[in-house]
Design a protein around this motif. Structure first.
Motif, mmCIF file in Angstrom:
data_model
loop_
_atom_site.group_PDB
_atom_site.id
_atom_site.type_symbol
_atom_site.label_atom_id
_atom_site.label_comp_id
_atom_site.label_asym_id
_atom_site.label_seq_id
_atom_site.Cartn_x
_atom_site.Cartn_y
_atom_site.Cartn_z
ATOM 1 N N MET A 255 -22.503 8.131 35.498
ATOM 2 C CA MET A 255 -21.272 8.664 35.573
ATOM 3 C C MET A 255 -20.505 8.495 36.856
ATOM 4 N N THR A 256 -21.097 8.793 37.904
ATOM 5 C CA THR A 256 -20.397 8.550 39.091
ATOM 6 C C THR A 256 -20.856 7.224 40.007
ATOM 7 N N GLY A 257 -22.002 6.598 39.650
ATOM 8 C CA GLY A 257 -22.469 5.721 40.355
ATOM 9 C C GLY A 257 -23.015 6.230 41.694
ATOM 10 N N GLU A 258 -23.072 7.356 42.095
ATOM 11 C CA GLU A 258 -23.804 7.976 43.005
ATOM 12 C C GLU A 258 -25.273 7.766 43.076
ATOM 13 N N PRO A 259 -25.965 7.628 44.246
ATOM 14 C CA PRO A 259 -27.337 7.681 44.244
ATOM 15 C C PRO A 259 -27.861 9.135 43.838
ATOM 16 N N LEU A 260 -28.989 8.964 43.023
ATOM 17 C CA LEU A 260 -29.376 10.229 42.639
ATOM 18 C C LEU A 260 -30.749 10.656 43.168
ATOM 19 N N SER A 261 -30.998 11.800 43.550
ATOM 20 C CA SER A 261 -32.170 12.390 44.415
ATOM 21 C C SER A 261 -32.761 13.588 44.075
ATOM 22 N N GLU A 262 -32.277 14.253 42.900
ATOM 23 C CA GLU A 262 -32.963 15.545 42.674
ATOM 24 C C GLU A 262 -33.661 15.188 41.402
ATOM 25 N N TRP A 263 -34.849 15.641 41.386
ATOM 26 C CA TRP A 263 -35.954 15.710 40.405
ATOM 27 C C TRP A 263 -36.087 16.517 39.459
ATOM 28 N N ALA A 264 -36.561 16.207 38.138
ATOM 29 C CA ALA A 264 -36.969 17.505 37.263
ATOM 30 C C ALA A 264 -38.146 16.717 36.653
ATOM 31 N N GLU A 265 -39.232 17.359 36.222
ATOM 32 C CA GLU A 265 -40.538 17.132 35.579
ATOM 33 C C GLU A 265 -40.247 17.390 34.109
ATOM 34 N N VAL A 266 -40.524 16.501 33.219
ATOM 35 C CA VAL A 266 -40.603 16.682 31.581
ATOM 36 C C VAL A 266 -41.714 16.686 31.124
ATOM 37 N N SER A 267 -41.989 17.053 29.857
ATOM 38 C CA SER A 267 -43.140 17.016 29.114
ATOM 39 C C SER A 267 -43.692 15.663 28.857
ATOM 40 N N GLY B 105 -38.033 12.772 36.189
ATOM 41 C CA GLY B 105 -36.799 11.991 35.974
ATOM 42 C C GLY B 105 -35.965 12.510 37.058
ATOM 43 N N THR B 106 -34.823 11.879 37.097
ATOM 44 C CA THR B 106 -33.905 12.251 37.956
ATOM 45 C C THR B 106 -32.839 12.974 37.210
ATOM 46 N N LEU B 107 -32.115 13.934 38.068
ATOM 47 C CA LEU B 107 -31.143 15.011 37.329
ATOM 48 C C LEU B 107 -29.539 14.138 37.681
ATOM 49 N N GLY B 108 -29.009 13.968 36.629
ATOM 50 C CA GLY B 108 -27.566 13.246 36.920
ATOM 51 C C GLY B 108 -26.424 14.479 37.252
ATOM 52 N N SER B 109 -25.387 14.119 37.621
ATOM 53 C CA SER B 109 -24.383 14.912 38.022
ATOM 54 C C SER B 109 -23.983 15.696 36.764
ATOM 55 N N ASP B 110 -24.095 15.212 35.549
ATOM 56 C CA ASP B 110 -23.651 15.916 34.236
ATOM 57 C C ASP B 110 -24.822 16.918 33.858
ATOM 58 N N GLY B 111 -25.926 17.074 34.740
ATOM 59 C CA GLY B 111 -27.114 17.840 34.401
ATOM 60 C C GLY B 111 -28.115 17.076 33.351
ATOM 61 N N ARG B 112 -27.911 15.887 33.016
ATOM 62 C CA ARG B 112 -28.664 15.129 32.073
ATOM 63 C C ARG B 112 -30.226 14.792 33.039
ATOM 64 N N VAL B 113 -31.003 14.705 32.376
ATOM 65 C CA VAL B 113 -32.394 14.340 32.989
ATOM 66 C C VAL B 113 -32.815 13.018 32.583
ATOM 67 N N HIS B 114 -32.825 12.037 33.534
ATOM 68 C CA HIS B 114 -33.052 10.746 33.205
ATOM 69 C C HIS B 114 -34.368 10.190 33.475
ATOM 70 N N VAL B 115 -35.169 9.784 32.342
ATOM 71 C CA VAL B 115 -36.470 9.548 32.322
ATOM 72 C C VAL B 115 -36.768 8.160 31.444
ATOM 73 N N PRO B 116 -37.318 7.130 32.104
ATOM 74 C CA PRO B 116 -37.575 6.973 33.363
ATOM 75 C C PRO B 116 -36.233 7.122 34.358
ATOM 76 N N PRO B 117 -36.697 7.272 35.636
ATOM 77 C CA PRO B 117 -35.507 7.800 36.567
ATOM 78 C C PRO B 117 -34.400 6.965 36.909
ATOM 79 N N ALA B 118 -33.107 7.324 36.701
ATOM 80 C CA ALA B 118 -32.039 6.403 36.836
ATOM 81 C C ALA B 118 -31.871 6.473 38.585
ATOM 82 N N GLU B 119 -31.627 5.378 38.858
ATOM 83 C CA GLU B 119 -31.465 5.378 40.538
ATOM 84 C C GLU B 119 -30.025 5.773 40.900
ATOM 85 N N PHE B 120 -29.077 5.331 39.978
ATOM 86 C CA PHE B 120 -27.699 5.662 40.384
ATOM 87 C C PHE B 120 -27.248 6.728 39.129
ATOM 88 N N ASP B 121 -26.484 7.416 39.434
ATOM 89 C CA ASP B 121 -25.770 8.510 38.423
ATOM 90 C C ASP B 121 -24.776 7.377 37.450
#
Lengths: 160, 350
Positions: free
Chosen positions: A66-78, A48-64
């Motif tokens: 909270m802020t509308g900014e593009p997201l690019s940091e990833w986190a693997e989940v179980s 999933g992608t990591l939001g600016s508030d530290g939340r992990v979005h799965v399926p990945p959110a393309e935009f935050d």
């Protein structure tokens, strides 16, 4: 199933009804984020992608959200998680990954802060409850689709 | 802001299926709303249509709908791929520009062309949800269970909603489903998509609604008691079901605030809640209390013509103002899973 028809009928007023099946045989690109997510599924990896508030979005959110900014940091989940809510599908329809009665559920995967919608092969409506632990069952021939997870299955209580 | 009012409406009798084409369905209702307003086609400044190609299985099906209006001499016309209530919002804005003083708004849908539960799957995320083919009832049922388990609603309260709407529909000549049911009878019915029972789910139908709105003195000249639009607002939830509240409707709360719902008491509210639990969520989100009569028409539980049911709520709310039985009414339209979109309109008599 309501609506639609596979039959040819003539109404009292003489009007003729015949089936019409539309289909859209196109291919499309899913963009960089979903490409990584879907090809990851092919390798049994859920990211999933990591939001600016530290939340992990799965399926990945393309935009935050909270802020509308593009997201690019990833986190693997179980591939294991917890049922947040569910409903029972007594008569599966074309396209469902399971063709016997099953549950739909929103699943909070371990490490994710959003819920994934998927099928749960629970056997019967009496066997499933909110809060139960589930794990992904992978499709035998993955292609890079959400259906590479064939469904989730209940984790035996002793193992959970 | 220009004062704009609903001054007339008309609805087709909802049916479970039809062999009529969309144009054949539209013509009598368009003629009826004009007759109800005492207007001719040439009196209409703007035409605005809500419909959806997925209903008819035809691309650009709205173009042929113009046959029901008459395009010569040339008319000013627009279309939204949405419920007719959203077309009313566009028409209200068109009148605000000062370009026109009157508009005829209509919405139509033939839900029976395909399997509506399956067609509604196509409004979900096409990459990570759609390929699983969850149907509309299953999606709604997950929200209902979350609300039940959170203690926000009870199964008994859901049954009470079903009983009241079906009772109210006894006096609605265009409803598809109606009847007297006790709460105990309803609770004894089998689950069709646990935790939902058949009468918790909408009566999908084929239907048409048309409404005429007009500005200021033009409205007063056409109707003794117009239903004045005092506030109208549209808000949307995330398309991501996994990142939404299942037990509250933040978008409906904001829309109600912006439309000024709480400025005075609401006598009648017509809510576009396809499922019983959703009426309970909406009632809470909109801040409606005991003094408000909710869905005297029977609502979407008793007739849910796609792309027309929301506009029908506006028409029903306005009718209560125009006949003098209410001074302040609320019309609500929604679309999308779990009431994703919420359009709230406050109507008042003068």
């Amino acid at each position: 199933m309501s609506g639609g028809t596979t039959e040819y009928t003539i109404a009292d007023d003489g009007s003729f009804t015949a089936p019409l099946e539309l289909f859209y045989p196109y291919k499309r690109t899913v963009g960089p984020l979903l490409s990584r997510f879907l090809t990851g599924l092919r390798e049994h990896r859920i990211e999933g992608t990591l939001g600016s508030d530290g939340r992990v979005h799965v399926p990945p959110a393309e935009f935050d959200p909270m802020t509308g900014e593009p997201l690019s940091e990833w986190a693997e989940v179980s591939s294991t998680g917890t049922i947040v809510t569910w409903s029972w599908q007594p008569s599966p329809v074309e396209g469902n990954t399971l063709q016997h009665p099953f549950a739909w559920a929103l699943i909070a995967l371990d490490g994710a802060n959003t819920n994934l919608l998927h099928a749960v092969d629970a056997g019967s409506a009496d066997a499933i409850r909110t809060g139960m632990r589930v794990q992904a069952r992978w499709a035998t021939e993955p292609v890079g689709s959400i259906t590479d997870i064939e469904c989730f299955e209940l984790v035996p209580e002793s193992a959970a | 802001m220009r004062d704009v009012a609903i001054i007339a409406s008309a609805q087709a009798v909802n049916t479970a299926t039809t062999t009529a084409t969309p144009v054949e369905m539209l013509i009598p209702v368009v003629n009826q709303v004009l007759a109800n307003a005492g207007m001719a086609r040439s009196d209409i400044g703007f035409w605005c249509h809500g419909s959806c190609d997925y209903m008819t299985g035809q691309p650009f099906s709205f173009v042929s709908a113009v046959d029901a209006l008459g395009a010569w001499p040339p008319i000013i016309e627009s279309h939204v791929e949405a419920d007719g209530a959203f077309a009313l919002y566009e028409a209200w804005m068109k009148i605000q520009t000062g370009e026109v003083d009157t508009a005829l708004v209509f919405g139509n849908g033939r839900s029976s062309s395909g399997d509506i539960n399956r067609i509604l799957t196509l409004q979900l995320d096409p990459y990570v949800v759609g390929p699983l083919w969850p149907d509309d009832r299953s999606i709604a049922a997950m929200q209902a269970r979350a609300c039940l388990e959170a203690g926000v609603i009870t199964e008994r309260a859901m049954a009470q909603i079903a009983a009241r709407n079906h009772h109210n529909a006894l006096t609605n000549p265009v409803a598809l489903r109606r009847g007297e049911h006790s709460v105990e009878q309803l609770l004894a019915a089998p689950l069709v998509a646990s935790p939902l029972r058949e009468l918790d789910c909408p009566a999908h139908s084929d239907g048409v609604t048309a409404v005429i709105i007009a500005a200021g003195d033009r409205a007063r000249s056409l109707r003794a008691r117009p239903a004045w639009i005092r506030g109208i607002d549209h808000r949307i939830e995330s398309q991501n079901l996994g990142n939404r509240s299942m037990t509250t409707l933040p978008s409906a709360v904001i829309a109600a605030q912006k439309a000024g719902v709480a400025n005075d008491k609401i006598d009648v509210a017509e809510l576009h809640a396809p499922y019983t639990h959703q009426e309970l969520l909406l009632t809470a989100a909109l801040g409606l209390g005991e003094s408000t009569s909710i869905n005297p028409s029977g609502g979407a539980l008793c007739a849910n013509p796609m792309m027309s049911a929301g506009l029908a709520r506006f028409a029903e709310a306005a009718a209560r103002i125009m006949d003098g039985s209410a001074d302040r009414a609320l019309g609500h339209a929604s679309s999308g899973p779990w009431l994703q979109q919420n359009l709230v309109c406050v109507l008042e008599g003068e």
